[in-house]
Scaffold this motif. Structure first.
Motif, PDB file in Angstrom:
ATOM      1  N   GLY A  90       0.765  -1.232   0.000  1.00 24.35           N
ATOM      2  CA  GLY A  90       0.000   0.000   0.000  1.00 24.35           C
ATOM      3  C   GLY A  90       0.796   1.283   0.000  1.00 24.35           C
ATOM      4  N   VAL A  91       2.128   1.190   0.098  1.00 27.49           N
ATOM      5  CA  VAL A  91       2.965   2.389   0.074  1.00 27.49           C
ATOM      6  C   VAL A  91       3.053   2.940  -1.349  1.00 27.49           C
ATOM      7  CG1 VAL A  91       5.303   3.297   0.442  1.00 27.49           C
ATOM      8  CG2 VAL A  91       4.326   1.659   2.060  1.00 27.49           C
ATOM      9  N   THR A  92       2.844   4.225  -1.487  1.00 25.80           N
ATOM     10  CA  THR A  92       3.015   4.893  -2.776  1.00 25.80           C
ATOM     11  C   THR A  92       4.507   5.149  -2.965  1.00 25.80           C
ATOM     12  OG1 THR A  92       0.854   5.949  -2.545  1.00 25.80           O
ATOM     13  CG2 THR A  92       2.373   6.909  -4.160  1.00 25.80           C
ATOM     14  N   ALA A  93       5.069   4.701  -4.075  1.00 26.76           N
ATOM     15  CA  ALA A  93       6.517   4.756  -4.269  1.00 26.76           C
ATOM     16  C   ALA A  93       6.886   5.591  -5.491  1.00 26.76           C
ATOM     17  CB  ALA A  93       7.085   3.351  -4.416  1.00 26.76           C
ATOM     18  N   LEU A  94       7.860   6.495  -5.299  1.00 32.89           N
ATOM     19  CA  LEU A  94       8.459   7.255  -6.392  1.00 32.89           C
ATOM     20  C   LEU A  94       9.951   6.986  -6.364  1.00 32.89           C
ATOM     21  CD1 LEU A  94       5.829   8.996  -5.497  1.00 32.89           C
ATOM     22  CD2 LEU A  94       6.876  10.789  -6.885  1.00 32.89           C
ATOM     23  N   VAL A  95      10.482   6.584  -7.503  1.00 28.66           N
ATOM     24  CA  VAL A  95      11.892   6.230  -7.585  1.00 28.66           C
ATOM     25  C   VAL A  95      12.550   7.042  -8.694  1.00 28.66           C
ATOM     26  CG1 VAL A  95      13.531   4.393  -8.091  1.00 28.66           C
ATOM     27  CG2 VAL A  95      11.505   3.891  -6.728  1.00 28.66           C
ATOM     28  N   ILE A  96      13.657   7.698  -8.338  1.00 24.85           N
ATOM     29  CA  ILE A  96      14.479   8.390  -9.326  1.00 24.85           C
ATOM     30  C   ILE A  96      15.629   7.459  -9.694  1.00 24.85           C
ATOM     31  CG2 ILE A  96      15.981  10.375  -9.764  1.00 24.85           C
ATOM     32  CD1 ILE A  96      14.426  11.844  -7.551  1.00 24.85           C
ATOM     33  N   THR A  97      15.783   7.173 -10.968  1.00 17.85           N
ATOM     34  CA  THR A  97      16.860   6.263 -11.352  1.00 17.85           C
ATOM     35  C   THR A  97      17.251   6.463 -12.807  1.00 17.85           C
ATOM     36  OG1 THR A  97      17.546   3.942 -11.454  1.00 17.85           O
ATOM     37  CG2 THR A  97      15.247   4.409 -11.957  1.00 17.85           C
ATOM     38  N   HIS A  98      18.516   6.118 -13.083  1.00 18.68           N
ATOM     39  CA  HIS A  98      19.002   6.088 -14.461  1.00 18.68           C
ATOM     40  C   HIS A  98      19.029   4.663 -15.003  1.00 18.68           C
ATOM     41  CE1 HIS A  98      20.648  10.062 -13.235  1.00 18.68           C
ATOM     42  NE2 HIS A  98      20.465  10.356 -14.504  1.00 18.68           N
ATOM     43  N   ALA A  99      18.628   3.697 -14.197  1.00 18.21           N
ATOM     44  CA  ALA A  99      18.668   2.282 -14.601  1.00 18.21           C
ATOM     45  C   ALA A  99      17.360   1.921 -15.292  1.00 18.21           C
ATOM     46  CB  ALA A  99      18.906   1.392 -13.383  1.00 18.21           C
ATOM     47  N   MET A 100      17.338   2.065 -16.608  1.00 19.44           N
ATOM     48  CA  MET A 100      16.095   1.878 -17.347  1.00 19.44           C
ATOM     49  C   MET A 100      15.599   0.432 -17.314  1.00 19.44           C
ATOM     50  SD  MET A 100      15.195   4.844 -18.238  1.00 19.44           S
ATOM     51  CE  MET A 100      16.041   5.518 -16.810  1.00 19.44           C
ATOM     52  N   ASN A 101      16.513  -0.522 -17.182  1.00 16.82           N
ATOM     53  CA  ASN A 101      16.064  -1.912 -17.083  1.00 16.82           C
ATOM     54  C   ASN A 101      15.264  -2.140 -15.809  1.00 16.82           C
ATOM     55  OD1 ASN A 101      18.583  -1.514 -15.664  1.00 16.82           O
ATOM     56  ND2 ASN A 101      18.713  -3.736 -15.401  1.00 16.82           N
ATOM     57  N   LEU A 102      15.629  -1.455 -14.728  1.00 16.68           N
ATOM     58  CA  LEU A 102      14.881  -1.585 -13.479  1.00 16.68           C
ATOM     59  C   LEU A 102      13.553  -0.843 -13.558  1.00 16.68           C
ATOM     60  CD1 LEU A 102      17.732  -1.237 -10.826  1.00 16.68           C
ATOM     61  CD2 LEU A 102      16.725  -3.314 -11.786  1.00 16.68           C
ATOM     62  N   VAL A 103      13.539   0.292 -14.233  1.00 18.64           N
ATOM     63  CA  VAL A 103      12.278   1.008 -14.462  1.00 18.64           C
ATOM     64  C   VAL A 103      11.307   0.095 -15.202  1.00 18.64           C
ATOM     65  CG1 VAL A 103      11.177   2.931 -15.678  1.00 18.64           C
ATOM     66  CG2 VAL A 103      13.338   3.296 -14.460  1.00 18.64           C
ATOM     67  N   ALA A 104      11.809  -0.552 -16.260  1.00 16.87           N
ATOM     68  CA  ALA A 104      10.969  -1.426 -17.076  1.00 16.87           C
ATOM     69  C   ALA A 104      10.430  -2.603 -16.275  1.00 16.87           C
ATOM     70  CB  ALA A 104      11.763  -1.926 -18.276  1.00 16.87           C
ATOM     71  N   GLU A 105      11.250  -3.143 -15.424  1.00 15.79           N
ATOM     72  CA  GLU A 105      10.868  -4.355 -14.690  1.00 15.79           C
ATOM     73  C   GLU A 105       9.960  -4.077 -13.510  1.00 15.79           C
ATOM     74  OE1 GLU A 105      13.027  -8.107 -12.365  1.00 15.79           O
ATOM     75  OE2 GLU A 105      14.206  -6.788 -13.678  1.00 15.79           O
TER      76      GLU A 105
ATOM     77  N   ALA B 189       4.831  -3.188 -26.896  1.00 19.11           N
ATOM     78  CA  ALA B 189       6.248  -3.085 -26.574  1.00 19.11           C
ATOM     79  C   ALA B 189       6.622  -4.069 -25.475  1.00 19.11           C
ATOM     80  CB  ALA B 189       6.587  -1.659 -26.137  1.00 19.11           C
ATOM     81  N   VAL B 190       7.814  -4.635 -25.580  1.00 17.34           N
ATOM     82  CA  VAL B 190       8.304  -5.557 -24.544  1.00 17.34           C
ATOM     83  C   VAL B 190       9.236  -4.803 -23.602  1.00 17.34           C
ATOM     84  CG1 VAL B 190       8.033  -7.614 -25.957  1.00 17.34           C
ATOM     85  CG2 VAL B 190      10.185  -6.343 -26.054  1.00 17.34           C
ATOM     86  N   LEU B 191       9.195  -5.195 -22.327  1.00 14.76           N
ATOM     87  CA  LEU B 191      10.005  -4.515 -21.321  1.00 14.76           C
ATOM     88  C   LEU B 191      11.091  -5.398 -20.745  1.00 14.76           C
ATOM     89  CD1 LEU B 191       7.225  -2.597 -19.334  1.00 14.76           C
ATOM     90  CD2 LEU B 191       8.734  -1.712 -21.128  1.00 14.76           C
ATOM     91  N   THR B 192      10.952  -6.710 -20.888  1.00 13.93           N
ATOM     92  CA  THR B 192      11.930  -7.635 -20.317  1.00 13.93           C
ATOM     93  C   THR B 192      12.293  -8.707 -21.340  1.00 13.93           C
ATOM     94  OG1 THR B 192      10.260  -9.166 -19.435  1.00 13.93           O
ATOM     95  CG2 THR B 192      10.907  -7.307 -18.030  1.00 13.93           C
ATOM     96  N   VAL B 193      13.373  -9.420 -21.058  1.00 16.39           N
ATOM     97  CA  VAL B 193      13.809 -10.498 -21.945  1.00 16.39           C
ATOM     98  C   VAL B 193      12.738 -11.580 -22.025  1.00 16.39           C
ATOM     99  CG1 VAL B 193      15.507 -12.334 -22.253  1.00 16.39           C
ATOM    100  CG2 VAL B 193      16.261 -10.044 -21.565  1.00 16.39           C
ATOM    101  N   ASP B 194      12.112 -11.897 -20.896  1.00 17.08           N
ATOM    102  CA  ASP B 194      11.069 -12.925 -20.900  1.00 17.08           C
ATOM    103  C   ASP B 194       9.890 -12.513 -21.774  1.00 17.08           C
ATOM    104  OD1 ASP B 194      12.476 -14.632 -19.272  1.00 17.08           O
ATOM    105  OD2 ASP B 194      11.487 -13.996 -17.423  1.00 17.08           O
ATOM    106  N   GLU B 195       9.507 -11.250 -21.713  1.00 14.14           N
ATOM    107  CA  GLU B 195       8.416 -10.774 -22.572  1.00 14.14           C
ATOM    108  C   GLU B 195       8.803 -10.875 -24.039  1.00 14.14           C
ATOM    109  OE1 GLU B 195       6.164  -7.472 -19.722  1.00 14.14           O
ATOM    110  OE2 GLU B 195       7.065  -6.861 -21.626  1.00 14.14           O
ATOM    111  N   ALA B 196      10.044 -10.518 -24.347  1.00 13.56           N
ATOM    112  CA  ALA B 196      10.512 -10.591 -25.736  1.00 13.56           C
ATOM    113  C   ALA B 196      10.502 -12.034 -26.222  1.00 13.56           C
ATOM    114  CB  ALA B 196      11.907  -9.991 -25.846  1.00 13.56           C
ATOM    115  N   LYS B 197      10.981 -12.941 -25.385  1.00 14.21           N
ATOM    116  CA  LYS B 197      10.997 -14.362 -25.762  1.00 14.21           C
ATOM    117  C   LYS B 197       9.591 -14.853 -26.056  1.00 14.21           C
ATOM    118  CE  LYS B 197      11.118 -17.433 -22.613  1.00 14.21           C
ATOM    119  NZ  LYS B 197      11.509 -18.276 -21.459  1.00 14.21           N
TER     120      LYS B 197
END
Length: 277
Positions: free
Chosen positions: A193-208, A259-267
């Protein structure tokens, strides 16, 4: 104008740093965050991400415009009140660690708001065990590695049980495994239930991990939408020097839709297409 029912309502805010820089870091930014969302703030250095996060958390006050947390104008809230609503974890944990032991660091906020001793002991132990830090409770935080210090800073925030958690670069100083521990924890808290905001340059983590992404550029909102749709706008994202994950770009080049966001989705998407022939 944003809907006023969100847990965070940002109405046409601007922020200019005082002299000597006088840099206008935010320009007429409006957005609404609903309770329980998991949002990524992305964009090049200097795009306004951290300034926006600090305005939400109350560390900075907008030069113009209004921010409301649960309907309350942050300008009318005491620091202690806001700290119980919004927890902010700095990019550099050393900026918020100042006690002589890990235990005292995590207990500080609770003591400051008058929490009974027995409850403090219970909460501190729970959060330190959750972040695998209990064995270090008696150590000075600066005797720990940077990744561990980041977790101490997060622990101190979590002990306050805020409704909103803002983390600036949660993967700073972490190796790949540690970074996923922090992101997994954030996702678990979000599910609770916590509302989360994350600042990051790691786009793979954003996608996941995140469902919604807000891209900032030159102090303004460039794109705001579901992460999957934001990452499809490759040309627009280039204005803030952001590239979607490589797997997403490969999927776009192959014409994979959605659009796919992860390797598993692409597969799965590629196997599905192969099965059609």
């Amino acid at each position: 104008m944003p809907d006023k029912t969100g847990i965070i309502t940002i109405e046409s805010i601007s922020f200019t740093y005082p002299p000597p820089t006088k840099v206008q870091a935010l320009k007429n930014v409006s957005m609404n965050v609903e309770a329980g969302e998991f949002v990524a703030l992305i964009g090049q250095n200097g795009s306004g991400k951290t300034t926006l996060a600090k305005c939400i958390s109350g560390f900075l006050k907008p030069t113009k415009g209004t921010i409301r947390i649960n309907g309350r104008d942050t300008r009318n809230m005491r620091t202690s009140e806001l700290a119980q609503e919004v927890g902010y974890v700095f990019q550099n944990p050393d900026h918020q660690l100042f006690k002589e032991s890990v235990y005292d660091e995590v207990a500080f906020g609770l003591r400051n708001i008058g929490t009974p001793r027995e409850e403090i002991e219970k909460k501190v132990r729970e959060v330190l065990e959750r972040l695998h830090l209990w064995e270090f409770k008696g150590l000075h935080p600066f005797r720990l590695g940077k990744g561990q210090r980041q977790r101490v800073a997060i622990s101190a925030i979590l002990a306050m049980e805020p409704e909103i958690l803002v983390i600036d670069e949660p993967t700073t100083g972490q190796d790949r495994k540690e970074a996923r521990v922090i992101m997994d924890l954030t996702r678990d808290l979000n599910k609770e239930g916590v509302t989360a905001l994350v600042i990051t340059h790691a786009m793979n983590l954003v996608a996941e991990y995140t469902k919604r992404t807000v891209a900032l550029c030159d102090g303004q909102v460039l794109i705001d939408g579901p992460t999957r749709e934001v990452f499809r706008q490759i040309d627009l994202l280039s204005h803030t020097f952001v590239q979607p994950p490589q797997i997403t770009m490969l999927g776009e080049a192959l014409g994979v839709n959605p659009a796919v966001l992860t390797v598993d989705e692409a597969k799965d998407a590629i196997l599905k297409r192969i099965g059609r022939f």
